[in-house]
Scaffold this motif. Structure first.
Motif, PDB file in Angstrom:
ATOM      1  N   ALA B 188       0.838  -1.213   0.000  1.00 58.28           N
ATOM      2  CA  ALA B 188       0.000   0.000   0.000  1.00 58.28           C
ATOM      3  C   ALA B 188       0.865   1.252   0.000  1.00 58.28           C
ATOM      4  CB  ALA B 188      -0.936  -0.019   1.210  1.00 58.28           C
ATOM      5  N   LEU B 189       1.950   1.231   0.785  1.00 54.26           N
ATOM      6  CA  LEU B 189       2.850   2.388   0.817  1.00 54.26           C
ATOM      7  C   LEU B 189       3.428   2.682  -0.562  1.00 54.26           C
ATOM      8  CD1 LEU B 189       4.917   1.863   4.111  1.00 54.26           C
ATOM      9  CD2 LEU B 189       3.261   3.663   3.657  1.00 54.26           C
ATOM     10  N   LEU B 190       3.570   1.627  -1.372  1.00 62.61           N
ATOM     11  CA  LEU B 190       4.128   1.815  -2.717  1.00 62.61           C
ATOM     12  C   LEU B 190       3.053   2.180  -3.739  1.00 62.61           C
ATOM     13  CD1 LEU B 190       6.659  -1.143  -2.723  1.00 62.61           C
ATOM     14  CD2 LEU B 190       7.187   1.273  -2.532  1.00 62.61           C
ATOM     15  N   GLY B 191       1.815   2.248  -3.284  1.00 63.84           N
ATOM     16  CA  GLY B 191       0.763   2.692  -4.195  1.00 63.84           C
ATOM     17  C   GLY B 191      -0.108   1.583  -4.734  1.00 63.84           C
ATOM     18  N   VAL B 192       0.026   0.371  -4.187  1.00 64.57           N
ATOM     19  CA  VAL B 192      -0.826  -0.724  -4.640  1.00 64.57           C
ATOM     20  C   VAL B 192      -2.159  -0.649  -3.908  1.00 64.57           C
ATOM     21  CG1 VAL B 192      -1.101  -3.228  -4.704  1.00 64.57           C
ATOM     22  CG2 VAL B 192       1.135  -2.210  -5.145  1.00 64.57           C
ATOM     23  N   ASN B 193      -3.246  -0.681  -4.637  1.00 61.61           N
ATOM     24  CA  ASN B 193      -4.565  -0.742  -4.033  1.00 61.61           C
ATOM     25  C   ASN B 193      -4.829  -2.190  -3.624  1.00 61.61           C
ATOM     26  OD1 ASN B 193      -7.265  -0.829  -3.390  1.00 61.61           O
ATOM     27  ND2 ASN B 193      -7.861   0.616  -5.000  1.00 61.61           N
TER      28      ASN B 193
END
Lengths: 239, 301
Positions: B188-193
């Motif tokens: 999530a921190l890397l932008g994965v939903n």
């Protein structure tokens, strides 16, 4: 200088435990700001709260003029916030390359190759290990990977949680040199949590001291380095 | 020898079907750490959708068999995916942060619900279907026959496996999925939903189960609302045998279970074949709980 990130009166809870008790922090564009404090003071919680995990129960977090307090964690990367979190959290069963690809997963991939080259210039060791499974690397290499992965999203604000933890002095030096280089050459703003207060204060433009979920002191890196209270609490024992 | 080869073929095609279903179990386990006990029902629904599609095609006059089969496959995969997606949304996502037991119970409830839902809409009697694909290859002077359907099952499964492995290993979706398996917060921190990736996992598992459902209907020519239970438990056994969480393991486990069933039926008698399968489950759980290709939890972090 204008404020890139502004944390205003933030309270964060884990269940019924109040980890942050009204924190105010301002980070200006182009700065390296460090947050020092003892174990359990709430430093990592502040970084994670900025990223919405957990979300602040009270207060506001404003990034580049936008209120991001209630945004989902996965929406922050596209706005320009990347974090190399506590414990590094690299993906152990993926290769170095795959970890770096994950760093760029949410952004436009047209400059992927260029960004990859820049990370390899910063940390040549990663290039040698490109096909290795990340979980089998040394702590220092994993830290380099965690920072490199964060850089792959081209952040405006880089959040670093204890980049020197558990590393040999020589490696610590390398990592801190890399952080300075990122800030100077790429004009990237850095907000860094550190226990290694001496190194961190020397490196940082400004610093905050956190005690029990509250900011107790702030000033330039040099000011805090000279401050008696800071010296006795965080710098004794030699470095 | 001829008999042996015949059983081998039967076992492989049966194993391919178990493997396809097992992948749904293993992927969901890998990503959210729960056993989706409703997955057998998803497979059952897949076979019903294939059957209904076939009947509708007959009504609208599409009777050219290759086209009909292709359309059945497409509709079964698509609509069953919708079921997979919906099940996750309704029964599991609201319980994402609950104790582990809660989604498990919800899964059992969903399984019972889906069985009754199909029973109510389609009736409890089993649905026979005249053979759509007939014909077979014969070898050894007619001693060994491989029906086209069984052959197609094996080939289709192989193709799906290759494609699926590529998807997981090479695409950014596959990477995101593996990242979520290893560390959801970091992903999530890397932008994965993360929620979307979990949804897609259910969709993929359901699509593969739909293929299995359709092939079973074509091979055996009869389905009912209850076929998901036993097939589900056996595919689950296959996933555990291969090492739950491991994709190649699910496939391997499926093939082994299929072969054991076929050879047991062929040489010992079909009465006790389920006992043989579940004895294996018990043995694996006792002597090698991580399964054949499972990974023991030792990692340098």
């Amino acid at each position: 200088m204008s404020a890139l990130l502004s944390v205003q009166g933030v309270h964060t809870f884990y269940g019924s435990i109040e980890a942050l008790k009204g924190v105010d922090v301002t980070i200006n564009e182009g700065e390296i700001v460090t947050l020092i404090g003892a174990n359990g003071a709430g430093k990592s919680t502040l970084l994670m709260t900025i990223c919405g995990k957990p979300q602040a129960r009270e207060g506001r977090i404003v990034f580049a003029g936008e209120d991001i307090t209630r945004l989902a964690t996965h929406d922050l990367v596209r706005r320009g916030i990347a974090q190399s979190p506590e414990g590094r959290r690299i993906f152990p069963r993926m290769t170095v390359m795959e970890n770096l690809q994950m760093g760029a997963i949410a952004v436009d991939d047209s400059h992927f190759d260029q960004d990859l080259e820049e990370v390899f210039t910063l940390f040549p060791r990663l290039k040698e290990r490109i096909t290795q499974r990340a979980g089998t690397m040394s702590g220092g290499e994993q830290q380099m990977l965690a920072i490199g992965r964060a850089l792959m999203s081209r952040p405006r604000l880089l959040l670093l949680d204890e980049p020197s933890l558990g590393l040999a002095p020589l490696v610590v030096k390398q990592i801190f040199q890399a952080i300075t280089a990122i800030n100077r050459t790429k004009k990237m703003t850095v907000f860094m949590v550190e226990q290694n207060a001496f190194h961190a204060l020397k490196l940082a433009h400004r610093a905050y001291v956190m005690v029990n979920g509250r900011i107790t002191m702030t000033g330039s890196g040099a000011e805090l380095l000279a401050n008696e209270e800071v010296r006795s609490a965080y710098l004794e024992g030699g470095h | 020898m001829d008999y042996f080869i015949q059983q081998l073929i039967n076992g492989l095609s049966l194993g391919a079907i178990y493997g396809l279903i097992a992948i749904g179990y293993t992927m969901v386990y890998g990503i959210i750490g729960m056993i989706n006990f409703a997955h057998g029902e998803v497979y059952m629904i897949g076979s019903f959708i294939a059957l209904i599609t076939f009947l509708v095609l007959g009504v609208v006059g599409i009777t050219w068999v290759p086209l009909a089969l292709l359309l059945m496959l497409v509709f079964a995969m698509l609509l069953t995916s919708v079921y997979g997606w919906t099940i996750e949304r309704i029964a599991y996502r609201p319980l994402r942060n609950s104790p582990r037991l809660a989604p498990l119970i919800s899964a059992i409830g969903m399984s019972i619900f889906l069985q009754n839902y199909v029973q109510l809409l389609q009736g409890a009697r089993s649905k026979p279907l005249q053979p759509i694909v007939t014909g077979s290859l014969t070898f050894f002077d007619g001693q060994v026959t491989i029906s086209y359907v069984r052959l197609a099952t094996i080939v289709l499964t192989l193709a799906l496996m290759v494609g699926f492995t590529q998807l997981i290993q090479r695409t950014s979706l596959g990477r995101a999925q593996r990242a979520c398996e290893q560390d959801k917060t970091m992903a999530a921190l890397l932008g994965v939903n993360v929620d979307r990736v979990i949804s897609l996992t259910f969709v993929m598992g359901a699509a593969l189960a739909a293929v299995a459902g359709m092939m079973v209907m074509l091979i055996y020519g009869v389905i009912d609302f209850y076929i998901g239970f036993l097939a589900g438990v056996k595919a689950f056994t296959a996933a555990v045998l291969g090492g739950i969480g491991s994709l190649p393991g699910a496939m391997l486990g499926g093939v082994i279970i299929g072969l054991i069933e076929a050879f047991w039926s062929g040489y010992v008698g079909s009465e006790w074949k389920d006992v043989a399968t579940f004895t294996i489950l018990v043995m694996v759980l006792i002597f090698r709980p991580t399964g054949l290709l499972g990974r023991p939890e030792i990692e340098k972090v």
